[in-house]
Write a protein that holds these residues in place. Structure first.
Motif, mmCIF file in Angstrom:
data_model
loop_
_atom_site.group_PDB
_atom_site.id
_atom_site.type_symbol
_atom_site.label_atom_id
_atom_site.label_comp_id
_atom_site.label_asym_id
_atom_site.label_seq_id
_atom_site.Cartn_x
_atom_site.Cartn_y
_atom_site.Cartn_z
ATOM 1 N N THR A 54 -24.225 40.014 -19.404
ATOM 2 C CA THR A 54 -24.720 38.681 -19.669
ATOM 3 C C THR A 54 -24.089 37.925 -20.388
ATOM 4 O O THR A 54 -23.817 36.204 -20.803
ATOM 5 C CB THR A 54 -25.793 38.239 -20.474
ATOM 6 O OG1 THR A 54 -26.482 39.368 -19.394
ATOM 7 C CG2 THR A 54 -27.277 37.009 -20.392
ATOM 8 N N TYR A 77 -22.330 34.005 -20.584
ATOM 9 C CA TYR A 77 -22.582 32.949 -21.309
ATOM 10 C C TYR A 77 -21.599 31.706 -21.596
ATOM 11 O O TYR A 77 -21.715 30.656 -21.684
ATOM 12 C CB TYR A 77 -23.285 33.237 -22.956
ATOM 13 C CG TYR A 77 -24.929 33.265 -22.524
ATOM 14 C CD1 TYR A 77 -25.538 33.503 -21.470
ATOM 15 C CD2 TYR A 77 -25.678 34.706 -23.066
ATOM 16 C CE1 TYR A 77 -26.775 33.704 -21.577
ATOM 17 C CE2 TYR A 77 -27.040 35.356 -23.226
ATOM 18 C CZ TYR A 77 -27.489 34.545 -21.999
ATOM 19 O OH TYR A 77 -28.532 35.162 -21.835
ATOM 20 N N SER A 133 -19.920 28.129 -20.865
ATOM 21 C CA SER A 133 -20.127 27.294 -21.941
ATOM 22 C C SER A 133 -17.953 26.740 -22.111
ATOM 23 O O SER A 133 -17.964 25.741 -21.896
ATOM 24 C CB SER A 133 -19.912 27.785 -23.064
ATOM 25 O OG SER A 133 -21.563 28.180 -23.464
ATOM 26 N N VAL A 141 -32.839 38.198 -19.637
ATOM 27 C CA VAL A 141 -31.459 36.374 -20.134
ATOM 28 C C VAL A 141 -31.742 34.804 -19.865
ATOM 29 O O VAL A 141 -31.423 34.256 -20.959
ATOM 30 C CB VAL A 141 -31.089 36.616 -18.525
ATOM 31 C CG1 VAL A 141 -29.288 35.458 -18.463
ATOM 32 C CG2 VAL A 141 -30.447 38.389 -18.258
ATOM 33 N N LEU A 142 -33.486 35.135 -19.777
ATOM 34 C CA LEU A 142 -33.747 33.969 -20.614
ATOM 35 C C LEU A 142 -33.763 33.287 -21.895
ATOM 36 O O LEU A 142 -33.378 32.269 -22.331
ATOM 37 C CB LEU A 142 -34.696 33.354 -19.414
ATOM 38 C CG LEU A 142 -34.669 33.247 -17.744
ATOM 39 C CD1 LEU A 142 -35.482 32.860 -17.097
ATOM 40 C CD2 LEU A 142 -33.292 32.055 -17.596
ATOM 41 N N GLY A 166 -30.850 33.247 -23.858
ATOM 42 C CA GLY A 166 -30.142 32.492 -23.198
ATOM 43 C C GLY A 166 -30.507 30.641 -24.034
ATOM 44 O O GLY A 166 -29.762 29.790 -24.521
ATOM 45 N N ASN A 206 -27.233 30.243 -25.112
ATOM 46 C CA ASN A 206 -26.299 29.560 -24.363
ATOM 47 C C ASN A 206 -26.682 28.394 -23.962
ATOM 48 O O ASN A 206 -27.438 27.763 -23.344
ATOM 49 C CB ASN A 206 -26.518 30.469 -22.880
ATOM 50 C CG ASN A 206 -25.427 29.589 -21.630
ATOM 51 O OD1 ASN A 206 -23.977 29.800 -21.984
ATOM 52 N ND2 ASN A 206 -26.307 29.360 -20.541
ATOM 53 N N ASP A 245 -24.201 24.670 -22.423
ATOM 54 C CA ASP A 245 -23.256 24.460 -21.255
ATOM 55 C C ASP A 245 -23.173 23.068 -22.311
ATOM 56 O O ASP A 245 -22.133 22.938 -22.775
ATOM 57 C CB ASP A 245 -23.210 24.976 -20.415
ATOM 58 C CG ASP A 245 -23.067 26.069 -19.879
ATOM 59 O OD1 ASP A 245 -23.252 27.055 -20.365
ATOM 60 O OD2 ASP A 245 -23.294 26.286 -18.732
ATOM 61 N N ASN A 296 -28.163 22.462 -20.240
ATOM 62 C CA ASN A 296 -29.182 23.671 -20.547
ATOM 63 C C ASN A 296 -29.148 24.934 -19.822
ATOM 64 O O ASN A 296 -29.262 26.291 -19.788
ATOM 65 C CB ASN A 296 -29.059 24.063 -21.906
ATOM 66 C CG ASN A 296 -28.312 23.210 -22.934
ATOM 67 O OD1 ASN A 296 -26.937 23.652 -22.658
ATOM 68 N ND2 ASN A 296 -28.848 22.806 -23.822
ATOM 69 N N SER A 346 -28.458 26.116 -16.665
ATOM 70 C CA SER A 346 -27.126 27.245 -16.491
ATOM 71 C C SER A 346 -27.960 28.547 -17.108
ATOM 72 O O SER A 346 -27.167 30.048 -16.739
ATOM 73 C CB SER A 346 -26.142 27.260 -18.066
ATOM 74 O OG SER A 346 -25.315 27.898 -18.281
ATOM 75 N N ASP A 347 -28.703 28.606 -17.627
ATOM 76 C CA ASP A 347 -29.118 29.885 -17.980
ATOM 77 C C ASP A 347 -29.521 30.416 -17.179
ATOM 78 O O ASP A 347 -29.712 31.220 -17.150
ATOM 79 C CB ASP A 347 -30.749 29.655 -19.124
ATOM 80 C CG ASP A 347 -30.221 29.226 -20.664
ATOM 81 O OD1 ASP A 347 -29.222 29.580 -21.133
ATOM 82 O OD2 ASP A 347 -31.177 28.792 -21.262
ATOM 83 N N ILE A 407 -27.296 31.676 -14.855
ATOM 84 C CA ILE A 407 -26.706 33.340 -14.859
ATOM 85 C C ILE A 407 -27.346 34.297 -14.570
ATOM 86 O O ILE A 407 -27.070 35.440 -14.253
ATOM 87 C CB ILE A 407 -26.427 33.266 -17.003
ATOM 88 C CG1 ILE A 407 -25.046 32.148 -17.068
ATOM 89 C CG2 ILE A 407 -26.104 34.528 -17.010
ATOM 90 C CD1 ILE A 407 -25.605 32.040 -18.598
#
Ligand code: ASP
Length: 420
Positions: free
Chosen positions: A87, A91, A95, A299-300, A303, A307, A309, A397, A400-401, A404
């Motif tokens: 993960t 991330y 980015s 992950v969320l 992120g 994370n 981007d 953002n 992207s989360d 992923i």
């Protein structure tokens, strides 16, 4: 009401918000009264504030319970470590791609070249972290309750990760009881989130109406090339880079996935807060896109805080925009290659350290400006247009989360077929 999907209700809300905002602004101009003094504005503000508060209210318990329960779903520390590593690579990778896009466009469009400006002397009146180390140390909480009370999500996440990791080492009945308790709490929080989401169309309409009724267009015209550069770069990342990655890693239709996630993107857009949007993102990822609970709930939440981007891209474009303006005023100024690399590195670090709340990226930009010796007063220029850009980068953002989460879940065989 049931028949129309949430996305459409939100779009209707955005349309209604724009209409109400424009109407209020025009009526106020005609009557020569300030927008802020009207009952309509008070209503937009009141509804928008309640909606934002509800969204934020659920975040801390949601982050804690969903992260810990997601970690228990991994079964073992070894699997958690492997997934965590994967993960993290995603991330960082996305980015860096976002930064590259920003770097390319800001050098092609050169929005700061020929920009005539008096350097504004009023410095930004926010409390700013001074150095890179200040940012790092502020991530570790000395008191998790205070961190939660002050909405320092990184502190809460760090605590949750440690709690979840040590919980994995428990055995027997203790482990079973605690796991079931945490899972049940996480389910309750998801249900509560569903309730807040149902209010999203009205909340979003109020947020947009409030923004549109007071924002003038003049400042956008002066800053147009900068705004165009940021918006274009964000657009490329959102509509080309991320979809390409989704397709490459999952062979799924990326645009369909983005549309499935769109209630989260609209919420991110109107609130300019990826943390505030987290509930919606989690719900859509699991129930809309079919991403398994254990991947999504790991992950969320991570992120949403580390994370970003859109923020990374925006840092690079903005700092280089300021550098271009400054070079026009002070001809002896130019960035060395080392400084440019430092900007890229700090852009990435800032995007990790910035909280998922409105304007966090702009506040943190000061770190980069100071590191390369640019006057921080230039940020006053950017404040004028930041709200709208913040809304746009938050969409990136959140996308992207979500992307992923999809890619990681696909790799683990944990996406339910056909649910998006
Ligand atoms: N508002 C952004 C977010 O919540 C962070 C930023 O200011 O760039 O994702």
């Amino acid at each position: 009401m049931r028949r129309i999907k949430l996305h459409w209700w939100i779009l209707i809300g955005i349309g209604a918000g724009i209409f109400a905002g424009v109407l209020t602004q025009h009526l106020c101009i005609a009557a020569d009264i300030p927008v802020e003094s009207t009952a309509a504005y008070a209503a937009y503000d009141g509804i928008a504030t309640i909606f934002m508060k509800l969204l934020k209210m659920i975040v801390i318990p949601l982050v804690f319970f969903s992260l810990v329960s997601g970690m228990q779903g991994m079964g073992s520390l070894a699997r958690l470590g492997r997934l965590g590593f994967k993960t993290f690579l995603f991330y960082m990778g996305t980015s860096l791609l976002a930064i590259l896009t920003g770097l390319t466009l800001v050098n092609l469009i050169r929005p700061g070249v020929g920009f005539q400006v008096e350097v504004p002397t009023t410095p930004v009146d926010k409390e700013l972290p001074e150095t890179f180390w200040d940012v790092l140390t502020s991530m570790v909480p000395d008191n998790v309750i205070r961190a939660a009370a002050e909405f320092e999500l990184i502190g809460v996440i760090l605590f949750a990760i440690l709690f979840g990791a040590f919980m994995l080492t428990l055995e027997g009945e203790k482990k079973t009881v605690l796991s079931r308790f945490i899972e049940a709490c996480s389910d309750v929080m998801m249900k509560m989130t569903g309730f807040v989401i149902a209010l999203a169309p009205v909340g979003i309409a109020a947020l947009i109406a409030k923004l549109v009724s007071v924002t003038g267009t003049k400042v956008f015209i002066e800053m147009r090339w900068y705004v165009v550069t940021v918006a274009l770069a964000l657009g490329v990342h959102l509509l080309v880079t991320l979809p390409a990655l989704i397709y490459l890693f999952t062979r799924r239709n990326p645009y369909r996935f983005i549309w499935t996630m769109s209630p989260a993107l609209f919420t991110g857009f109107s609130t300019a807060s990826s943390s505030g949007t987290l509930g919606v993102t989690l719900k859509r990822a699991e129930h809309g896109a079919g991403i398994s609970n254990r991947v999504a709930s790991f992950v969320l939440p991570l992120g949403a805080t580390i994370n970003m981007d859109g923020t990374a891209l925006y840092e690079i474009v903005s700092v280089l925009f300021i550098a271009q303006i400054h070079a026009g005023i002070d001809p002896t100024f130019s960035l060395t290659l080392g400084q440019q690399l430092l900007i890229v590195f700090l852009g990435l670090a800032v995007s990790i350290g910035a909280a998922g709340i409105p304007h966090a990226g702009l506040v943190m930009m000061v770190i980069i400006l100071q590191a390369v010796g640019l006057p921080v007063e230039y940020t006053a220029l950017i404040w004028a247009v930041d709200r709208v850009l913040d809304m746009c980068r938050t969409v990136v953002n959140v996308t992207s989360d979500s992307s992923i989460a999809l890619m990681v879940a696909h790799g683990e065989g944990e996406v339910a077929e056909g649910s998006d």
